[in-house]
Design a protein around this motif. Sequence first.
Motif, mmCIF file in Angstrom:
data_model
loop_
_atom_site.group_PDB
_atom_site.id
_atom_site.type_symbol
_atom_site.label_atom_id
_atom_site.label_comp_id
_atom_site.label_asym_id
_atom_site.label_seq_id
_atom_site.Cartn_x
_atom_site.Cartn_y
_atom_site.Cartn_z
ATOM 1 N N GLN A 20 0.823 -1.211 0.000
ATOM 2 C CA GLN A 20 0.000 0.000 0.000
ATOM 3 C C GLN A 20 0.859 1.265 0.000
ATOM 4 O OE1 GLN A 20 -2.328 -0.793 3.494
ATOM 5 N NE2 GLN A 20 -3.909 -1.911 2.357
ATOM 6 N N VAL A 21 1.934 1.256 0.776
ATOM 7 C CA VAL A 21 2.807 2.437 0.837
ATOM 8 C C VAL A 21 3.501 2.661 -0.505
ATOM 9 C CG1 VAL A 21 4.940 3.344 1.863
ATOM 10 C CG2 VAL A 21 3.138 2.420 3.328
ATOM 11 N N PHE A 22 4.056 1.579 -1.084
ATOM 12 C CA PHE A 22 4.735 1.752 -2.373
ATOM 13 C C PHE A 22 3.735 2.063 -3.483
ATOM 14 C CE2 PHE A 22 8.596 0.285 -0.422
ATOM 15 C CZ PHE A 22 9.558 0.990 -1.121
ATOM 16 N N GLY A 23 2.546 1.492 -3.441
ATOM 17 C CA GLY A 23 1.518 1.835 -4.421
ATOM 18 C C GLY A 23 1.173 3.322 -4.349
ATOM 19 N N SER A 24 1.012 3.814 -3.128
ATOM 20 C CA SER A 24 0.688 5.236 -2.937
ATOM 21 C C SER A 24 1.841 6.135 -3.365
ATOM 22 C CB SER A 24 0.351 5.502 -1.469
ATOM 23 O OG SER A 24 -0.753 4.744 -1.067
ATOM 24 N N LEU A 25 3.058 5.753 -2.977
ATOM 25 C CA LEU A 25 4.238 6.546 -3.346
ATOM 26 C C LEU A 25 4.442 6.575 -4.854
ATOM 27 C CD1 LEU A 25 6.804 8.111 -2.491
ATOM 28 C CD2 LEU A 25 7.967 5.893 -2.358
ATOM 29 N N PHE A 26 4.348 5.416 -5.495
ATOM 30 C CA PHE A 26 4.505 5.374 -6.950
ATOM 31 C C PHE A 26 3.394 6.162 -7.647
ATOM 32 C CE2 PHE A 26 6.970 1.085 -6.948
ATOM 33 C CZ PHE A 26 8.167 1.763 -6.742
ATOM 34 N N GLY A 27 2.179 6.109 -7.127
ATOM 35 C CA GLY A 27 1.081 6.882 -7.706
ATOM 36 C C GLY A 27 1.331 8.376 -7.590
ATOM 37 N N LEU B 162 -0.466 -2.426 -7.124
ATOM 38 C CA LEU B 162 0.005 -2.609 -5.753
ATOM 39 C C LEU B 162 -1.070 -2.240 -4.736
ATOM 40 C CD1 LEU B 162 3.650 -1.277 -6.136
ATOM 41 C CD2 LEU B 162 3.002 -3.582 -5.376
ATOM 42 N N LEU B 163 -1.784 -1.161 -4.989
ATOM 43 C CA LEU B 163 -2.870 -0.776 -4.079
ATOM 44 C C LEU B 163 -3.977 -1.821 -4.079
ATOM 45 C CD1 LEU B 163 -3.041 3.046 -4.789
ATOM 46 C CD2 LEU B 163 -2.339 1.944 -2.660
ATOM 47 N N MET B 164 -4.363 -2.285 -5.260
ATOM 48 C CA MET B 164 -5.401 -3.303 -5.360
ATOM 49 C C MET B 164 -4.993 -4.565 -4.600
ATOM 50 S SD MET B 164 -6.397 -6.350 -7.170
ATOM 51 C CE MET B 164 -5.119 -6.452 -8.357
ATOM 52 N N TYR C 299 7.375 -7.827 -4.363
ATOM 53 C CA TYR C 299 8.758 -7.390 -4.598
ATOM 54 C C TYR C 299 9.043 -7.238 -6.089
ATOM 55 C CZ TYR C 299 10.016 -8.021 0.320
ATOM 56 O OH TYR C 299 10.099 -7.909 1.687
ATOM 57 N N CYS C 300 8.524 -8.145 -6.900
ATOM 58 C CA CYS C 300 8.710 -8.028 -8.358
ATOM 59 C C CYS C 300 8.121 -6.729 -8.873
ATOM 60 C CB CYS C 300 8.064 -9.213 -9.079
ATOM 61 S SG CYS C 300 9.029 -10.723 -9.054
ATOM 62 N N PHE C 301 6.916 -6.393 -8.422
ATOM 63 C CA PHE C 301 6.287 -5.158 -8.881
ATOM 64 C C PHE C 301 7.048 -3.926 -8.393
ATOM 65 C CE2 PHE C 301 2.037 -7.496 -9.361
ATOM 66 C CZ PHE C 301 2.136 -7.543 -10.732
ATOM 67 N N VAL C 302 7.421 -3.892 -7.124
ATOM 68 C CA VAL C 302 8.099 -2.708 -6.572
ATOM 69 C C VAL C 302 9.472 -2.513 -7.209
ATOM 70 C CG1 VAL C 302 9.108 -1.707 -4.476
ATOM 71 C CG2 VAL C 302 6.819 -2.714 -4.393
ATOM 72 N N ILE C 303 10.277 -3.550 -7.214
ATOM 73 C CA ILE C 303 11.617 -3.437 -7.788
ATOM 74 C C ILE C 303 11.532 -3.243 -9.302
ATOM 75 C CG2 ILE C 303 13.826 -4.629 -8.126
ATOM 76 C CD1 ILE C 303 13.230 -6.026 -5.376
ATOM 77 N N GLY C 304 10.572 -3.923 -9.936
ATOM 78 C CA GLY C 304 10.386 -3.780 -11.379
ATOM 79 C C GLY C 304 10.038 -2.356 -11.781
ATOM 80 N N VAL C 305 9.130 -1.724 -11.053
ATOM 81 C CA VAL C 305 8.780 -0.331 -11.349
ATOM 82 C C VAL C 305 10.003 0.554 -11.180
ATOM 83 C CG1 VAL C 305 7.506 1.685 -10.493
ATOM 84 C CG2 VAL C 305 6.325 -0.474 -10.819
ATOM 85 N N PHE C 306 10.708 0.346 -10.082
ATOM 86 C CA PHE C 306 11.884 1.179 -9.833
ATOM 87 C C PHE C 306 12.909 1.042 -10.961
ATOM 88 C CE2 PHE C 306 16.026 2.078 -7.920
ATOM 89 C CZ PHE C 306 15.798 3.374 -7.494
ATOM 90 N N LEU C 307 13.232 -0.191 -11.320
ATOM 91 C CA LEU C 307 14.232 -0.399 -12.367
ATOM 92 C C LEU C 307 13.732 0.046 -13.739
ATOM 93 C CD1 LEU C 307 15.719 -3.883 -11.378
ATOM 94 C CD2 LEU C 307 16.660 -1.609 -10.922
ATOM 95 N N PHE C 308 12.487 -0.297 -14.073
ATOM 96 C CA PHE C 308 11.957 0.021 -15.395
ATOM 97 C C PHE C 308 11.727 1.525 -15.561
ATOM 98 C CE2 PHE C 308 8.536 0.638 -18.477
ATOM 99 C CZ PHE C 308 9.012 -0.075 -19.557
ATOM 100 N N SER C 309 10.851 2.076 -14.763
ATOM 101 C CA SER C 309 10.462 3.476 -14.947
ATOM 102 C C SER C 309 11.597 4.442 -14.637
ATOM 103 C CB SER C 309 9.240 3.809 -14.089
ATOM 104 O OG SER C 309 8.107 3.116 -14.571
ATOM 105 N N PHE C 310 12.288 4.210 -13.530
ATOM 106 C CA PHE C 310 13.317 5.171 -13.134
ATOM 107 C C PHE C 310 14.540 5.118 -14.041
ATOM 108 C CE2 PHE C 310 10.430 5.306 -9.691
ATOM 109 C CZ PHE C 310 10.571 6.556 -9.098
ATOM 110 N N SER C 311 14.820 3.954 -14.638
ATOM 111 C CA SER C 311 15.917 3.928 -15.614
ATOM 112 C C SER C 311 15.519 4.698 -16.878
ATOM 113 C CB SER C 311 16.318 2.490 -15.951
ATOM 114 O OG SER C 311 15.280 1.805 -16.622
ATOM 115 N N ILE C 312 14.249 4.619 -17.256
ATOM 116 C CA ILE C 312 13.778 5.409 -18.401
ATOM 117 C C ILE C 312 13.900 6.903 -18.092
ATOM 118 C CG2 ILE C 312 11.741 6.078 -19.753
ATOM 119 C CD1 ILE C 312 10.890 3.140 -19.703
#
Length: 128
Positions: A6-13, A53-55, A72-85
């Motif tokens: 929930q925290v990472f879903g909110s932060l990423f949103g 993540l929120l759902m 963990y796959c979603f959180v780390i995946g978002v970080f690596l995918f989106s932030f590298s872009i």
Amino acid sequence: MVLFAQVFGSLFGLLAVVFGAFGAHALKKTFTDDQLKSFETGVKYQMYHALVLLMLGFNFNLDTGYQKAMIYCFVIGVFLFSFSIYGLTLTGSRGNKWKFLGPITPLGGLLLVGGWALLIYNLVGNFI
């Protein structure tokens, strides 16, 4: 693990909205069309997975090993995918592209795919 999702879903949103606005206004002047499209792809994927993540955080207990791995796959995946872009487009627009980020993007994408595969496993496993 529920609170983590929930925290990472909110932060990423939150960050997706901020980055989206930043891209639409400030970066529009300095980015090429291709760079802007790439940046927007990072924002879209970040927001999609923030909502996932929120759902998951509000609808699952997230207490099994594969459910934790999914988060963990979603959180780390978002970080690596989106932030590298974001890093690639921002440094590319300034003429000093950080090419070492290039291989990180598909690794992040692979983790996102893994998260979705684990979600399918979770859902199908409940019916078998």
